[in-house]
Design an enzyme around this catalytic site. Structure first.
Site, mmCIF file in Angstrom:
data_model
loop_
_atom_site.group_PDB
_atom_site.id
_atom_site.type_symbol
_atom_site.label_atom_id
_atom_site.label_comp_id
_atom_site.label_asym_id
_atom_site.label_seq_id
_atom_site.Cartn_x
_atom_site.Cartn_y
_atom_site.Cartn_z
ATOM 1 C CD GLU A 87 13.097 0.474 9.915
ATOM 2 O OE1 GLU A 87 13.495 1.714 10.756
ATOM 3 O OE2 GLU A 87 13.593 -0.316 9.685
ATOM 4 C CE LYS A 115 -2.006 2.842 3.004
ATOM 5 N NZ LYS A 115 -1.663 4.122 2.242
#
Ligand code: NAP
Ligand code: MG
Length: 501
Positions: A271, A195
């Protein structure tokens, strides 16, 4: 399309053709398909504010379809693919990306706003370096033999793929972030649902065509454009996705963990954001340190997770650094990404511009001193431009010092001694990166060990390499991308016991 009437730049024919003719739909099972809901969203050029394309919006039903395709590929042909053959496909994809690099770079600049020079010389070469580096691991993912205490038992481990991986990525390095996930995920034998960020879906869509041309079996890579809600959220809670690899904000990272916890305990790697300390000691090569500090904050218009936004300067060098930084920053040209001279492009959206300017105003109200900048740039058409801004501050508690702004805003302060420096540098919920400038090698390493950050640069800032593990401490996330550690992140260990009696 007015977005394409850039004053001084002729776009490649391939870029125009993609913008005008390519179906901006969903890529599932190697086919372009319409969104089941029929919904779409707009992606804009941040340098002009103009709409670049209308893109299909994936909803829960589309996520289901993509997961089925990815699952079937994992259980079918892809699951049987030999490591060397997986690598060959990934190398082929890297070659195709290189062939299409000029168009991809232009699409990146149009969709994200970054200078075309940076997209061409920074993002694109790094994309294929990373992909080739990861592909090289495909036939080197080894297990071990284990000397257990039982007699007549041969025990070995295998590193197996996790299955269907969902990748949810941000807009600051759109293609690079896609490849950071795709590279190790496919190398390790997983299938992927990607995505892209809703602000920058174009290069991910272009990539899907290259995936098909490279010859990946259907269902191995699926691309679902759409916003966090519903697309990303549907992936995070999907019971048949085995892992989500996420890059983005700490706030959304938290939601992804929650969704994983409340669904199938899928694996999660995060992250996340940062508020990285960059330290200049008085014994440093101060002019290099000033240039380093400048680019540590202002590259990608400050929209980098590793941005060195908190600059600590030893008092003896403080005036020199502040003066030097002011001079350097005032030479930086703010302009659209295709301009002949540009150092700082637009920020990604109008909303982001308003947010960044809001922080700048908060900084002023909180008593921080504006050394340079401090406003939006008004005379560049409809784009979202903010002046590179440097604040001097004393109070560590103000929002420009505590919060990740994700825009061109630096905060500089003086320090007097080691303990004060380490306490203040670590006084943040983040721990992504840190920098230090000094000629004293012992001091540099002491700092590198004392600072709570996943990456530390000594006498440099911002280098990231496919071979060097990268990831966060504290609320900057967990899991290490790059290096062999990225393979660990996309595999699970199986232990096999064999009775040899
Ligand atoms: P973000 O708002 O967290 O978005 C990241 C991605 O998550 C986007 O694709 C977003 O979709 C999606 N998302 C939003 N809400 C979601 C939900 N409820 N469930 C699932 N997915 C959801 O971050 P951003 O503003 O795009 O990017 C900036 C942030 O990324 C900064 O904090 C920066 O530090 C961080 N970042 C970190 C690294 C790193 O390596 N550590 C690298 C780059 C950026 P939409 O935006 O499309 O709605
Ligand atoms: Mg865009």
């Amino acid at each position: 399309m007015s977005a394409l009437k850039l004053p001084d730049f002729q776009l490649q024919a391939g870029t125009m053709a993609f913008l005008e003719k390519h179906p901006k739909s969903l890529f599932i099972n190697n086919e372009w398909v319409a969104a089941q809901s029929g919904k779409s969203f707009e992606t804009r050029n941040p340098a002009t504010g103009d709409v670049l394309a209308e893109v299909a919006l994936a909803s829960e039903a589309d996520v289901d379809a993509a997961v089925s395709a990815a699952r079937a590929a994992f259980n079918g042909a892809w699951g049987q693919t030999l490591a060397g053959d997986r690598a060959a496909l990934l190398f082929k994809l890297a070659d195709l990306i290189d062939e299409h690099a000029d168009v991809l770079a232009e699409l990146e600049t149009l969709d994200n706003g970054k200078p075309i020079r940076v997209a061409r010389r920074g993002d694109l070469p790094y994309v294929t370096k990373h992909l080739r580096y990861q592909a090289g691991w495909a036939d080197k993912i080894e297990g071990s033999t284990v000397p257990v205490t039982f007699p007549n038992q041969f025990v070995y481990t295998r590193r197996e793929p996790m299955g269907v991986v969902g990748a949810i990525i941000p807009w600051n390095f759109p293609l690079l972030m896609a490849i950071w996930k795709l590279g190790p995920a496919l190398t390790a034998g997983n299938t992927l649902i990607l995505k892209p960020a809703e602000q920058t879906p174009l290069t991910a869509l272009y990539l899907a065509d290259l995936v098909k041309i490279a010859g990946f079996p259907a269902g191995v890579v699926n691309v679902l454009p759409g916003p966090g809600q519903p697309t990303g959220a549907a992936m995070a809670k999907h019971p048949d996705i085995n892992k989500i690899a996420f890059t983005g904000s700490t706030e959304v990272g938290r939601k992804i963990m929650e969704a994983a916890a409340n669904s199938n305990l899928k694996r999660v790697s995060l992250e996340l954001g940062g508020k990285s300390p960059n330290v200049i000691f008085a014994d440093a090569d101060v002019s290099s340190a000033i240039r380093g500090a400048q680019w540590a904050v202002f590259s990608t218009a400050g929209q980098e997770c590793v941005a060195g936004t908190r600059l600590f300067v030893e008092r003896a060098a403080y005036d020199q650094v502040v003066e030097g930084l002011k001079t350097q920053v005032e030479k930086m040209v703010v302009n659209h990404g295709f301009a002949e001279k540009v150092h700082v492009g637009p920020v990604i959206t109008e909303q982001q511009m308003t947010r960044v300017v809001g922080y700048i105003e908060d900084g002023k109200k909180a008593g921080a001193e504006v050394i340079t900048g401090g406003n939006r740039v008004e005379n560049l058409g409809g784009g979202y431009f903010v002046q590179p801004t440097v604040f001097a501050y004393q109070d560590d508690g103000i929002s420009i010092v505590t919060d990740e702004i994700f825009g061109p805003v630096a905060a500089v302060t003086a320090f007097d001694d080691w303990d004060e420096l380490i306490t203040r540098a670590n006084d943040t919920m983040y721990g992504l990166a840190a920098g230090v400038w000094t000629r004293d090698i012992g001091k540099a390493h002491r700092y590198a060990h004392a600072v709570q950050a996943g990456t530390v640069w000594i006498n440099g800032y911002g280098m990231i390499d496919p071979a060097a593990p990268f990831g966060g401490y504290k609320q900057s996330g967990f899991g290490r991308e790059m290096g062999k550690e990225a393979i660990d992140l996309y595999t699970q260990v199986k232990t096999v016991w064999v009775n040899t009696q």
